[in-house]
Design a protein around this motif. Structure first.
Motif, PDB file in Angstrom:
ATOM      1  N   GLY A  27     -33.087 -19.216 -24.344  1.00 35.42           N
ATOM      2  CA  GLY A  27     -32.676 -20.384 -24.897  1.00 35.42           C
ATOM      3  C   GLY A  27     -32.942 -22.013 -23.924  1.00 35.42           C
ATOM      4  N   VAL A  28     -33.030 -22.840 -24.882  1.00 35.67           N
ATOM      5  CA  VAL A  28     -33.432 -24.112 -24.143  1.00 35.67           C
ATOM      6  C   VAL A  28     -32.478 -25.196 -24.804  1.00 35.67           C
ATOM      7  N   PRO A  29     -31.406 -25.307 -24.290  1.00 32.08           N
ATOM      8  CA  PRO A  29     -30.395 -26.397 -24.558  1.00 32.08           C
ATOM      9  C   PRO A  29     -30.646 -27.689 -24.223  1.00 32.08           C
ATOM     10  N   PHE A  30     -31.634 -28.224 -24.987  1.00 35.06           N
ATOM     11  CA  PHE A  30     -32.279 -29.636 -24.546  1.00 35.06           C
ATOM     12  C   PHE A  30     -32.498 -30.514 -25.493  1.00 35.06           C
ATOM     13  N   GLU A  31     -32.135 -31.899 -25.571  1.00 35.67           N
ATOM     14  CA  GLU A  31     -32.466 -32.962 -26.621  1.00 35.67           C
ATOM     15  C   GLU A  31     -32.790 -34.080 -26.201  1.00 35.67           C
ATOM     16  N   LYS A  32     -33.035 -34.305 -25.010  1.00 37.00           N
ATOM     17  CA  LYS A  32     -33.704 -35.717 -24.542  1.00 37.00           C
ATOM     18  C   LYS A  32     -35.206 -35.821 -24.979  1.00 37.00           C
ATOM     19  N   PRO A  43     -29.446 -23.403 -29.565  1.00 38.92           N
ATOM     20  CA  PRO A  43     -29.590 -21.754 -28.996  1.00 38.92           C
ATOM     21  C   PRO A  43     -28.150 -21.141 -29.113  1.00 38.92           C
ATOM     22  N   ALA A  44     -27.069 -21.884 -28.535  1.00 37.71           N
ATOM     23  CA  ALA A  44     -25.850 -21.106 -28.879  1.00 37.71           C
ATOM     24  C   ALA A  44     -25.638 -20.881 -30.425  1.00 37.71           C
ATOM     25  N   ALA A  45     -25.759 -21.807 -31.108  1.00 41.95           N
ATOM     26  CA  ALA A  45     -25.406 -21.515 -32.537  1.00 41.95           C
ATOM     27  C   ALA A  45     -26.217 -20.470 -33.376  1.00 41.95           C
ATOM     28  N   VAL A  46     -27.691 -20.441 -33.035  1.00 43.07           N
ATOM     29  CA  VAL A  46     -28.366 -19.356 -33.310  1.00 43.07           C
ATOM     30  C   VAL A  46     -28.049 -17.891 -32.883  1.00 43.07           C
ATOM     31  N   LYS A  64     -34.563  -8.302 -25.081  1.00 37.63           N
ATOM     32  CA  LYS A  64     -33.539  -8.671 -23.998  1.00 37.63           C
ATOM     33  C   LYS A  64     -33.449 -10.155 -23.993  1.00 37.63           C
ATOM     34  N   ASP A  65     -32.420 -10.524 -23.536  1.00 35.10           N
ATOM     35  CA  ASP A  65     -31.801 -11.877 -23.580  1.00 35.10           C
ATOM     36  C   ASP A  65     -31.892 -12.402 -22.421  1.00 35.10           C
ATOM     37  N   PHE A  66     -32.856 -13.276 -22.110  1.00 35.99           N
ATOM     38  CA  PHE A  66     -32.961 -13.895 -20.885  1.00 35.99           C
ATOM     39  C   PHE A  66     -32.155 -14.878 -20.454  1.00 35.99           C
ATOM     40  N   GLY A  67     -31.358 -15.293 -21.414  1.00 37.61           N
ATOM     41  CA  GLY A  67     -30.316 -16.492 -21.162  1.00 37.61           C
ATOM     42  C   GLY A  67     -30.783 -17.721 -21.385  1.00 37.61           C
ATOM     43  N   ASP A  68     -30.121 -18.832 -21.041  1.00 38.84           N
ATOM     44  CA  ASP A  68     -30.598 -20.153 -21.286  1.00 38.84           C
ATOM     45  C   ASP A  68     -31.303 -20.593 -19.845  1.00 38.84           C
ATOM     46  N   ILE A  69     -32.383 -21.635 -19.806  1.00 38.36           N
ATOM     47  CA  ILE A  69     -32.954 -22.066 -18.781  1.00 38.36           C
ATOM     48  C   ILE A  69     -31.696 -23.459 -18.333  1.00 38.36           C
ATOM     49  N   GLU A  70     -31.890 -23.673 -17.100  1.00 35.45           N
ATOM     50  CA  GLU A  70     -31.051 -24.673 -16.570  1.00 35.45           C
ATOM     51  C   GLU A  70     -31.677 -26.028 -17.016  1.00 35.45           C
ATOM     52  N   THR A  71     -30.895 -26.905 -17.377  1.00 35.08           N
ATOM     53  CA  THR A  71     -31.368 -28.468 -17.783  1.00 35.08           C
ATOM     54  C   THR A  71     -30.343 -29.394 -16.704  1.00 35.08           C
TER      55      THR A  71
END
Length: 342
Positions: A27-32, A43-46, A64-71
């Protein structure tokens, strides 16, 4: 032998690659990379819509879910003309590149859920670090091949292809914070499907480097099956190269996926997108897929649900979901009704 098995065998011949049934979700919670709020929560919604469980239902798929990367939210004072939030874009993509490489080295298909399309820099860079002979299928309404000199918005989600390809490296100024990313991917290994909103300098670049491109006009003329089959044949005539698909949800018609930041009418139907992904899956060579630009903050609840469901359908088709259904594992006959003597 049924048609699907015959097609898989045909598309996989003359290759040392073996189809993978292991997947790693990032997941990549990024919008900039763009200007609208909301794409970072995709990513959270999906996931909340059942991404992991639905992928696990695909026969034989290890997920396997590798989680979200840090932003990062702390931006250095870097000034590059007409290129918004470069330090944040750079930091996100550096982390993402490393995560994608890790997933691929673990023997899994890298499934990245963004986030805006600026994250394509990180996914493709990470894939290239593992498979230098990869080809890239960019499924999008937009070409995303602007430089900071040609962009009308200054938003980096319209620049990832130009940042990645080595043929355009001389058209960029020095980019502080981007020293980690060296443009090594060749534009000769790039193909487009779904374009219908292309800037003038993007069209110039496509024609200058003869990039194989199926706009919606071409898809309408030839059909999606002939379009992707021809594209794969041009980019990989020997059927041996790893495939990376970067799928922007706005490649779909705005009626199919309304919750996105830059919708364009006249795009792919969901059925066409599913067929496209089924054909790519059948090659056995898919190694990475990005799903980007879903924005749950745009539209009403029905719009959000419709858009997220479309994204899930695309991912599932790419990873082996069969629309005709699958029989139960280890069972060869229907259950028999037993009659009780009581």
């Amino acid at each position: 032998m049924n048609f699907v098995k015959i097609f898989v065998r045909k598309m996989s011949q003359n290759t040392n690659l073996k189809p993978l049934n292991r997947v790693g979700v990032i997941g990549v919670p990024f919008e900039k990379g763009q200007k609208k709020y909301g794409v970072s929560i995709a990513p959270a919604a999906v996931r909340a819509a059942g991404l992991i469980d639905e992928l696990k239902e695909i026969d034989g798929l290890d997920v396997k879910d590798f989680g979200d990367i840090e932003t990062s939210s702390c931006e250095n004072n870097v000034n590059v003309n007409n290129m918004n939030h470069l330090p944040l874009v750079s930091a996100c993509n550096k982390n993402l590149s490393e995560r994608v490489s890790h997933v691929l080295k673990d023997g899994r298909i890298a499934v990245t859920v963004g986030g805006d399309h600026s994250i394509g820099v990180g996914t493709v860079d990470g894939h290239y670090n593992v498979n230098e002979d990869m080809i890239l299928i960019w499924v999008d309404a937009h070409a995303d091949i602007n430089t900071n000199k040609t962009s009308e918005s200054g938003s980096v989600h319209g620049m990832p292809v130009a940042l990645l390809v080595r043929e355009l490296s001389d058209y960029w100024p020095y980019l502080p914070t981007m020293d980690w990313q060296v443009p090594r991917f060749s534009i000769k290994n790039l193909g487009y499907i779904g374009l219908r909103s292309v800037d003038k300098y993007e069209r110039l670049a496509i024609e200058k480097y003869n990039v194989p491109t199926f706009t919606m006009e071409d898809v309408d003329l030839h059909g999606v099956e002939k379009s992707i089959t021809h594209l794969l044949k041009v980019l990989d005539p020997e059927n041996r190269k790893p495939i990376h698909v970067s799928f922007d949800i706005d490649s779909l018609d705005a009626l199919e996926a309304p919750s996105t930041g830059t919708p364009v009418r006249g795009g792919l139907t969901l059925r066409e997108a599913i067929k496209l992904m089924e054909i790519i899956h059948a090659t056995g060579r898919l190694r990475a897929i990005d799903l980007v630009e879903i924005n749950p903050a745009i539209g009403n609840e029905n719009d959000r649900k419709r858009t997220i469901e479309a994204g899930l359908c695309v991912l599932k088709a790419a990873l082996g979901f069969s629309r005709k259904g699958s029989p139960p594992k280890g069972i060869t006959d229907l259950p028999i009704q037993t009659i009780s003597n009581n």
